[in-house]
Design a protein around this motif. Structure first.
Motif, PDB file in Angstrom:
ATOM      1  N   SER A   1      64.607  -5.714  57.080  1.00  0.00           N
ATOM      2  CA  SER A   1      65.836  -6.469  57.329  1.00  0.00           C
ATOM      3  C   SER A   1      65.753  -7.255  58.634  1.00  0.00           C
ATOM      4  N   VAL A   2      65.017  -6.716  59.625  1.00  0.00           N
ATOM      5  CA  VAL A   2      64.877  -7.437  60.891  1.00  0.00           C
ATOM      6  C   VAL A   2      64.089  -8.731  60.677  1.00  0.00           C
ATOM      7  N   GLY A   3      62.946  -8.599  59.961  1.00  0.00           N
ATOM      8  CA  GLY A   3      62.153  -9.802  59.704  1.00  0.00           C
ATOM      9  C   GLY A   3      62.876 -10.794  58.826  1.00  0.00           C
ATOM     10  N   ILE A   4      63.545 -10.276  57.813  1.00  0.00           N
ATOM     11  CA  ILE A   4      64.281 -11.174  56.915  1.00  0.00           C
ATOM     12  C   ILE A   4      65.439 -11.833  57.651  1.00  0.00           C
ATOM     13  N   GLY A   5      66.048 -11.067  58.588  1.00  0.00           N
ATOM     14  CA  GLY A   5      67.160 -11.642  59.338  1.00  0.00           C
ATOM     15  C   GLY A   5      66.748 -12.845  60.153  1.00  0.00           C
ATOM     16  N   PHE A   6      65.539 -12.794  60.742  1.00  0.00           N
ATOM     17  CA  PHE A   6      65.057 -13.942  61.509  1.00  0.00           C
ATOM     18  C   PHE A   6      64.581 -15.071  60.604  1.00  0.00           C
ATOM     19  N   GLY A   7      63.888 -14.717  59.541  1.00  0.00           N
ATOM     20  CA  GLY A   7      63.293 -15.747  58.689  1.00  0.00           C
ATOM     21  C   GLY A   7      64.286 -16.416  57.761  1.00  0.00           C
ATOM     22  N   LEU A   8      65.307 -15.681  57.335  1.00  0.00           N
ATOM     23  CA  LEU A   8      66.245 -16.209  56.338  1.00  0.00           C
ATOM     24  C   LEU A   8      67.657 -16.319  56.888  1.00  0.00           C
ATOM     25  N   GLN A   9      67.787 -16.469  58.208  1.00  0.00           N
ATOM     26  CA  GLN A   9      69.129 -16.489  58.767  1.00  0.00           C
ATOM     27  C   GLN A   9      69.919 -17.709  58.297  1.00  0.00           C
ATOM     28  N   ASN A  10      69.234 -18.851  58.121  1.00  0.00           N
ATOM     29  CA  ASN A  10      69.951 -20.032  57.632  1.00  0.00           C
ATOM     30  C   ASN A  10      70.426 -19.837  56.203  1.00  0.00           C
ATOM     31  N   ILE A  11      69.572 -19.230  55.376  1.00  0.00           N
ATOM     32  CA  ILE A  11      69.967 -18.993  53.986  1.00  0.00           C
ATOM     33  C   ILE A  11      71.130 -18.013  53.928  1.00  0.00           C
ATOM     34  N   VAL A  12      71.047 -16.942  54.735  1.00  0.00           N
ATOM     35  CA  VAL A  12      72.148 -15.973  54.755  1.00  0.00           C
ATOM     36  C   VAL A  12      73.424 -16.634  55.263  1.00  0.00           C
ATOM     37  N   SER A  13      73.291 -17.484  56.280  1.00  0.00           N
ATOM     38  CA  SER A  13      74.468 -18.187  56.790  1.00  0.00           C
ATOM     39  C   SER A  13      75.096 -19.059  55.718  1.00  0.00           C
ATOM     40  N   ASN A  14      74.265 -19.788  54.975  1.00  0.00           N
ATOM     41  CA  ASN A  14      74.795 -20.615  53.890  1.00  0.00           C
ATOM     42  C   ASN A  14      75.413 -19.769  52.797  1.00  0.00           C
ATOM     43  N   PHE A  15      74.821 -18.608  52.526  1.00  0.00           N
ATOM     44  CA  PHE A  15      75.365 -17.725  51.494  1.00  0.00           C
ATOM     45  C   PHE A  15      76.759 -17.222  51.890  1.00  0.00           C
ATOM     46  N   ILE A  16      76.895 -16.751  53.126  1.00  0.00           N
ATOM     47  CA  ILE A  16      78.204 -16.279  53.589  1.00  0.00           C
ATOM     48  C   ILE A  16      79.203 -17.432  53.601  1.00  0.00           C
ATOM     49  N   SER A  17      78.752 -18.602  54.030  1.00  0.00           N
ATOM     50  CA  SER A  17      79.649 -19.769  54.022  1.00  0.00           C
ATOM     51  C   SER A  17      80.094 -20.110  52.605  1.00  0.00           C
ATOM     52  N   GLY A  18      79.185 -19.959  51.632  1.00  0.00           N
ATOM     53  CA  GLY A  18      79.564 -20.209  50.241  1.00  0.00           C
ATOM     54  C   GLY A  18      80.624 -19.239  49.759  1.00  0.00           C
ATOM     55  N   LEU A  19      80.484 -17.974  50.169  1.00  0.00           N
ATOM     56  CA  LEU A  19      81.522 -16.997  49.799  1.00  0.00           C
ATOM     57  C   LEU A  19      82.857 -17.351  50.440  1.00  0.00           C
ATOM     58  N   ILE A  20      82.826 -17.800  51.699  1.00  0.00           N
ATOM     59  CA  ILE A  20      84.072 -18.202  52.368  1.00  0.00           C
ATOM     60  C   ILE A  20      84.702 -19.391  51.654  1.00  0.00           C
ATOM     61  N   LEU A  21      83.875 -20.349  51.251  1.00  0.00           N
ATOM     62  CA  LEU A  21      84.412 -21.507  50.531  1.00  0.00           C
ATOM     63  C   LEU A  21      85.060 -21.100  49.213  1.00  0.00           C
ATOM     64  N   LEU A  22      84.435 -20.127  48.521  1.00  0.00           N
ATOM     65  CA  LEU A  22      84.995 -19.696  47.244  1.00  0.00           C
ATOM     66  C   LEU A  22      86.276 -18.893  47.429  1.00  0.00           C
ATOM     67  N   ILE A  23      86.405 -18.190  48.562  1.00  0.00           N
ATOM     68  CA  ILE A  23      87.597 -17.372  48.786  1.00  0.00           C
ATOM     69  C   ILE A  23      88.728 -18.221  49.383  1.00  0.00           C
ATOM     70  N   GLU A  24      88.471 -18.911  50.488  1.00  0.00           N
ATOM     71  CA  GLU A  24      89.512 -19.704  51.128  1.00  0.00           C
ATOM     72  C   GLU A  24      89.790 -21.009  50.391  1.00  0.00           C
ATOM     73  N   ARG A  25      88.786 -21.575  49.784  1.00  0.00           N
ATOM     74  CA  ARG A  25      88.871 -22.810  49.015  1.00  0.00           C
ATOM     75  C   ARG A  25      89.470 -23.967  49.826  1.00  0.00           C
ATOM     76  N   PRO A  26      88.922 -24.257  51.023  1.00  0.00           N
ATOM     77  CA  PRO A  26      89.359 -25.462  51.716  1.00  0.00           C
ATOM     78  C   PRO A  26      88.864 -26.734  51.025  1.00  0.00           C
ATOM     79  N   VAL A  27      87.813 -26.563  50.240  1.00  0.00           N
ATOM     80  CA  VAL A  27      87.245 -27.673  49.476  1.00  0.00           C
ATOM     81  C   VAL A  27      87.067 -27.198  48.052  1.00  0.00           C
ATOM     82  N   ALA A  28      87.473 -28.009  47.080  1.00  0.00           N
ATOM     83  CA  ALA A  28      87.340 -27.657  45.671  1.00  0.00           C
ATOM     84  C   ALA A  28      86.624 -28.781  44.942  1.00  0.00           C
ATOM     85  N   GLU A  29      86.148 -28.469  43.757  1.00  0.00           N
ATOM     86  CA  GLU A  29      85.477 -29.485  42.955  1.00  0.00           C
ATOM     87  C   GLU A  29      86.459 -30.606  42.607  1.00  0.00           C
TER      88      GLU A  29
END
Length: 815
Positions: free
Chosen positions: A590-618
């Motif tokens: 998890s330590v190595g993945i955290g450094f190597g995939l931090q941008n992907i994880v950040s985008n993933f969490i941001s995607g969940l926030i977008l789906l929950i808060e829905r400030p932007v919709a299709e």
């Protein structure tokens, strides 16, 4: 009183239950435990045989089989009492940590800890003994495999007398003459035996019937089947149903003639006059029929008579005819070798005789194999010359063709030197491998045709994914068959399966193919159920609610993530994979993945926030940085924005969460448009304001509250500057509204005589004669004349920009 007695009875039962369970588990483990006394005897015997190194291959194989049975029992015994052991460990852990040196704990806890530890040791001992015995059995099996493999290699590399030496021809002639004389003696002896003659006469009607059936099928029936299949393929064209029926019917080209050959062999055996050698020949005759007619069938499938788009090899008709002929010839050579070997019986002949007898067969088979290889290479060459994209299939065919040429040319050379067994070991497996490749091609084509027929696909549709996956799976499943063909022993393949079955350990966790298969099956079921639930929500439940489209998509996506997560947990639990032993490894990863995939994880969490808060919709019209357009889709990692130029821009979700996003249409479609207007100095400003107000009020999309407004903004350098500001009901039509307003302003100003100025400048040249190449004019003696004043300039600048952050001029209607 009864209630008290009942309570005491229950308490006693609960108190004695662990001991009862422990006794039952111990008794069960002892009843199913392997017989270690018998195992030690077998293991000692195996070690002696291996150390001696003089046992035959049959003896080693029998001993190996016995060791494999013991090893299987030990593997099963390693997991004995696992559930009870896990329970005892949890009980011991619940008592707390062991006291340190000098520390004490309560006597009842210490007694209970000692009792549980004793039970744990007793339950672990069978598994530990099984692990030790398993390692010993596995080591002995590996030693036997090494011995057998070394003997096999020595046999292949054994140098026989050269078949080109005329001295060895005498041995071959003696062998053939001796076997022929023995066969003749057996037949004559049977004819002189009255009992054999009586049996022959009693079986004569059946013999004649079987010969008649075999002759009719081989002479007439086979041709009828071949013509019928060719007619079906030609008439079917692109009709999948007829093609599938023709492909299934083509297998009759093997089944029916082989049935006739079997009938002929049975008839010969029923005569009772052919002796032992004749019986061996009849058995080999069945193999001859299978080999020959299979080769004919494979040649017809790979080199078809009818030119169709589904041909595996793109060859001209003459080359296909050559391929069919070579297939027939290879079937004859291969089948004849079976009959010759059965007649000669190489086990009782000398190496010189076997070398001379087998050499012509190897030479003919090598020539035919080389011709096959040239046809395969020609297919790849024609595909390249025609400009077709070289598929993976074509590249593999090219490799197979070149390999066939090398083997076909090299095997006879090896045989001529004296390495006859090595030549056999590479030549005949190569021929069988080509036949297996033809079978795989046939099955893959049949799977594709069946899928197209069921799915109702047309012949010009692109290749489907499911048939390709099935074909790939068939290729993987055929790998053990290819290994057996090329000399790998069945025991070695089973050994690979045993290694896979044993699995591997990570800490205290053992992962086996059974666990992996269980995980895949359970997770696949959970995944399909999740998709079915998403489909039901999207098509049945959510459309009947008041949730907008973006909210429905968020609910469906969230259901999918939760369903997949639950499916993974259930699959892990059902497969029996203990993840507690993987905690340390997972923490390190998890330590190595955290450094190597931090941008992907950040985008993933941001995607969940977008789906929950829905400030932007299709479907929203948004602006992110320099990107403006309509939201096309929102996934876990990124959001796709379709610009007004009809291009798709992929924006990471993290930019939508951390950056500034302008959403023009999320909560309201209304918006403001501003039209700047300039009029000439001297114009009636009140009149201009009234005209602009009338034009704004006349717009059908303009709101009444607030009403359109006109502002006199500035005294410009060239014009009096006004602004017409209109709030419209749909900001998507902003560009259309601005365009129409400008047209109306131009028309009304022309009618009212109001001038729209434009910029104008007068340029004075001080020395124009210099530009013409002349001398400059002499300077005037008088004072310098004052420069002429520039003519009054009119300026009209119409800008679509709004310093207050209004709508971009290229809105959705300007796409």
């Amino acid at each position: 009183m009864r209630i008290i007695l009942l309570a005491l009875f229950c308490a006693m039962a609960i108190a004695t239950q662990p001991n009862v369970v422990f006794a039952q588990a111990t008794e069960q483990s002892s009843s199913t435990a392997p017989d270690y006394d018998a195992w030690r005897s077998v293991a000692t015997q195996a070690e002696r045989v291996i150390d001696a190194g003089i046992a035959t291959d049959d003896t080693l194989n029998e001993l190996r089989q016995e060791l494999v049975e013991f090893r299987s029992r030990f593997l099963a015994a390693q997991d004995a009492n696992q559930s009870r052991i896990a329970s005892l460990r949890e009980q011991i852990s619940a008592l707390g940590p062991v006291p340190e040196d000098g520390a004490t704990e309560a006597p009842e806890i210490a007694d209970r800890r000692a009792e549980l530890s004793e039970q744990l040791t007793a339950l672990q001992s069978p598994g530990i003994a099984a692990q030790e015995a398993f390692r010993r059995a596995d080591g002995l099996i590996r030693q036997i495999d090494v011995m057998l493999r070394e003997r096999q290699a020595e046999a292949l590399l054994e140098l026989w007398p050269s078949p080109l030496n005329p001295v060895n021809w005498v041995s071959a002639a003696d062998a053939v003459w001796g076997r022929s004389f023995t066969f003749y003696t057996q037949v004559v002896g049977a004819l002189d035996d009255p009992a054999a003659l009586r049996e022959f006469r009693s079986n004569l009607p059946i013999v004649l019937l079987l010969f008649g059936f075999a002759g009719f099928v081989l002479l007439r029936g086979r041709r009828w089947i071949e013509r019928a299949v060719a007619r079906l393929l030609q008439e079917g064209g692109t009709r999948k149903s007829k093609r599938v029926f023709a492909e299934v019917a083509s297998l009759a080209q093997i089944i029916v003639p082989v049935t006739a050959v079997v009938a002929m062999a049975v008839a010969l055996d029923l005569t009772g006059l052919i002796g032992d050698i004749g019986s061996d020949i009849t058995t080999a005759l069945i193999g001859f029929g299978i080999v020959y007619f299979s080769a004919r069938w494979a040649g017809g499938e790979i080199f078809p008579v009818v030119d169709t788009p589904q041909m595996p090899l793109k060859l001209p008709e003459a080359r296909r005819r050559e391929g069919r002929f070579m297939s027939h010839l290879m079937g004859l050579i291969f089948g004849a070798s079976l009959v010759i070997v059965a007649f000669i019986n190489p086990d009782v002949q000398t190496d010189a005789a076997n070398s001379v007898i087998l050499f012509p067969i190897l030479v003919l088979a090598g020539i035919v194999l080389a011709r096959f290889g040239s046809l395969l290479v020609l297919h790849a060459k024609l595909c390249t010359e025609q400009g077709d994209d070289r598929r993976f299939f074509d590249r593999m065919i090219n490799i197979l063709g070149r390999g066939a040429i090398v083997i076909g040319a090299g095997a006879p050379v090896f045989a001529a030197i004296g390495y006859v067994q090595a030549a056999e070991a590479i030549l005949f497996p190569a021929v069988i491998s080509l036949w297996l490749v033809a079978l795989l091609i046939f099955i893959s084509q049949m799977v594709s045709d069946v899928y197209d027929m069921v799915a109702g696909r047309k012949h010009d549709d692109p290749d489907a994914l499911i048939p390709a996956l099935i074909s790939f799976a068939l290729v993987l499943l055929s790998l053990p068959v290819f290994a057996l063909v090329w000399g790998v022993r069945m025991t070695e393949l089973l050994e690979v399966w045993q290694v896979l079955r044993e699995g591997f350990r990570i800490g205290e966790t053992r992962v086996s193919p059974t666990n992996i298969l269980s995980f895949i099956v359970i997770f696949s079921i959970g995944y399909m159920l999740t998709r079915m639930m998403q489909g039901a929500l999207g098509s049945t439940v959510l459309p009947k609610t008041k949730i907008d489209k973006g909210g429905q998509k968020a609910v469906i996506s969230g259901t999918g993530y939760i369903g997949i997560f639950i499916s993974g947990l259930v699959a892990i639990s059902t497969a029996g994979i203990d993840l507690s032993g993987l905690a340390l490894v997972a923490g390190a990863l998890s330590v190595g993945i955290g450094f190597g995939l931090q941008n992907i994880v950040s985008n993933f969490i941001s995607g969940l926030i977008l789906l929950i808060e829905r400030p932007v919709a299709e479907g929203d019209w948004i602006e992110v940085g320099t990107t403006m357009g309509t939201v096309r889709s929102i996934s876990v990692r990124s959001t796709v924005i379709e610009t007004f130029d009809r291009t798709d821009v992929i924006v990471p979700n993290a930019d939508l969460i951390s950056g500034t996003v302008t959403n023009w249409t999320r909560f309201s479609q209304t918006g403001r448009v501003i039209i700047p207007v300039g009029v000439a100095y001297g114009s009636d400003t009140r009149k201009v304001e009234r005209i602009l107000k009338e034009i704004g009020d006349a717009q059908p999309l303009a709101l009444l509250d607030p009403a359109p407004a006109v502002h006199f903004t500035n005294f410009g350098a060239d014009a009096l500057e006004f602004e017409l500001r209109i709030i419209i009901s749909d900001v998507g039509f902003g560009l259309s509204v601005r365009t129409e307003v400008r047209h109306q302003i131009a028309e009304r100003f022309q009618q009212e005589g109001i001038e729209i100025p434009f910029a104008q400048r007068d340029i004075w040249l001080r020395n124009p004669e210099v530009l013409r190449g002349g001398a400059p004019a002499p300077a005037a003696s008088g004072p310098d004349p004052e420069p002429a004043q520039p003519k009054a300039m009119q300026y009209d600048e119409i800008s679509d920009t709004d310093a207050g952050g209004d709508v971009d001029p290229d809105g959705p209607d300007g796409r």
